[in-house]
Scaffold this motif. Sequence first.
Motif, PDB file in Angstrom:
ATOM      1  N   SER A   1     -38.887 -31.861  -3.344  1.00  0.00           N
ATOM      2  CA  SER A   1     -38.317 -33.146  -3.750  1.00  0.00           C
ATOM      3  C   SER A   1     -38.852 -33.543  -5.121  1.00  0.00           C
ATOM      4  N   GLY A   2     -37.945 -33.986  -5.990  1.00  0.00           N
ATOM      5  CA  GLY A   2     -38.363 -34.435  -7.322  1.00  0.00           C
ATOM      6  C   GLY A   2     -38.542 -33.317  -8.324  1.00  0.00           C
ATOM      7  N   SER A   3     -38.215 -32.070  -7.936  1.00  0.00           N
ATOM      8  CA  SER A   3     -38.464 -30.934  -8.834  1.00  0.00           C
ATOM      9  C   SER A   3     -37.395 -30.796  -9.916  1.00  0.00           C
ATOM     10  N   GLY A   4     -36.245 -31.449  -9.740  1.00  0.00           N
ATOM     11  CA  GLY A   4     -35.193 -31.382 -10.763  1.00  0.00           C
ATOM     12  C   GLY A   4     -33.890 -30.758 -10.280  1.00  0.00           C
ATOM     13  N   LYS A   5     -33.745 -30.544  -8.961  1.00  0.00           N
ATOM     14  CA  LYS A   5     -32.546 -29.874  -8.438  1.00  0.00           C
ATOM     15  C   LYS A   5     -31.270 -30.667  -8.746  1.00  0.00           C
ATOM     16  N   SER A   6     -31.300 -31.976  -8.452  1.00  0.00           N
ATOM     17  CA  SER A   6     -30.088 -32.783  -8.685  1.00  0.00           C
ATOM     18  C   SER A   6     -29.771 -32.866 -10.166  1.00  0.00           C
ATOM     19  N   THR A   7     -30.808 -32.941 -10.968  1.00  0.00           N
ATOM     20  CA  THR A   7     -30.602 -33.006 -12.420  1.00  0.00           C
ATOM     21  C   THR A   7     -29.915 -31.726 -12.893  1.00  0.00           C
TER      22      THR A   7
END
Length: 221
Positions: free
Chosen positions: A42-48
């Motif tokens: 979570s928060g690693s940049g996947k959605s970005t």
Amino acid sequence: MTAVLRLKGIGVTYPGPPPVCALQSVDLTVEPAEHLSIVGPSGSGKSTLLNVIGLLDRPTTGSYELDGVDTSQLGEADRAALRGSRIGFVFQAFHLLAHRTALENVALAQLYTGPPAAARREAARVALDQVGLTHRSMALPTQLSGGERQRVAIARALVNEPALLLCDEPTGNLDSGTADAVLALLDAVRDKGFTIITITHDPLVARRGTRTVTIRDGKLQ
Ligand SMILES: Nc1ncnc2c1ncn2[C@@H]1O[C@H](COP(=O)(O)OP(=O)(O)OP(=O)(O)O)[C@@H](O)[C@H]1O
């Protein structure tokens, strides 16, 4: 053979304040008929990254070529047209239109590519047949099971014969048996020569890909 997708030196910084560096120096090439899994905490940049690949957001730095087109040169209208015609999206929450039948949901996805209505319906019938849902084509989403809804969403994503099928937690709302059937469908889609990227938390989903990359603190590893 031309790569379906080529990211070079992609960075995304959200302006804030304070500014957040969500992606840094991402290089990624995806070849035709690959099924690439992208995993990361979570928060690693996947959605970005999904938003950049899906032409939903522009990167702060770097270049992105999709299906031979340098997207950094395109204005908003051309980016939207490229997104509508060359990328098929499959989301965790299906995003079907509630008051349209399965067939209409699939047929409406072709508005960007613009064939006449009769051709749109025929292409939608073929796509629903590919996902094994011909017998449910007149059903509304509320009359379908979760797995059937996701199969309609996959038919909708495939109807324009996209260069890239982009899946965001495609089985996140499904129980394990139903999820497995949807993953088997994605395997079959890849076997037909489609190129797939799946973004997921779930190692069992990631394992269905032909290659997995991990993203951590905005960097691909
Ligand atoms: N609009 C925004 N403005 C500022 N920071 C953002 C914004 N969107 C995301 N971030 C930050 O960028 C980083 C990457 O977020 P991102 O949503 O891409 O992660 P993720 O891997 O998809 O997470 P999750 O699995 O929890 O959905 C995080 O530190 C997040 O807090």
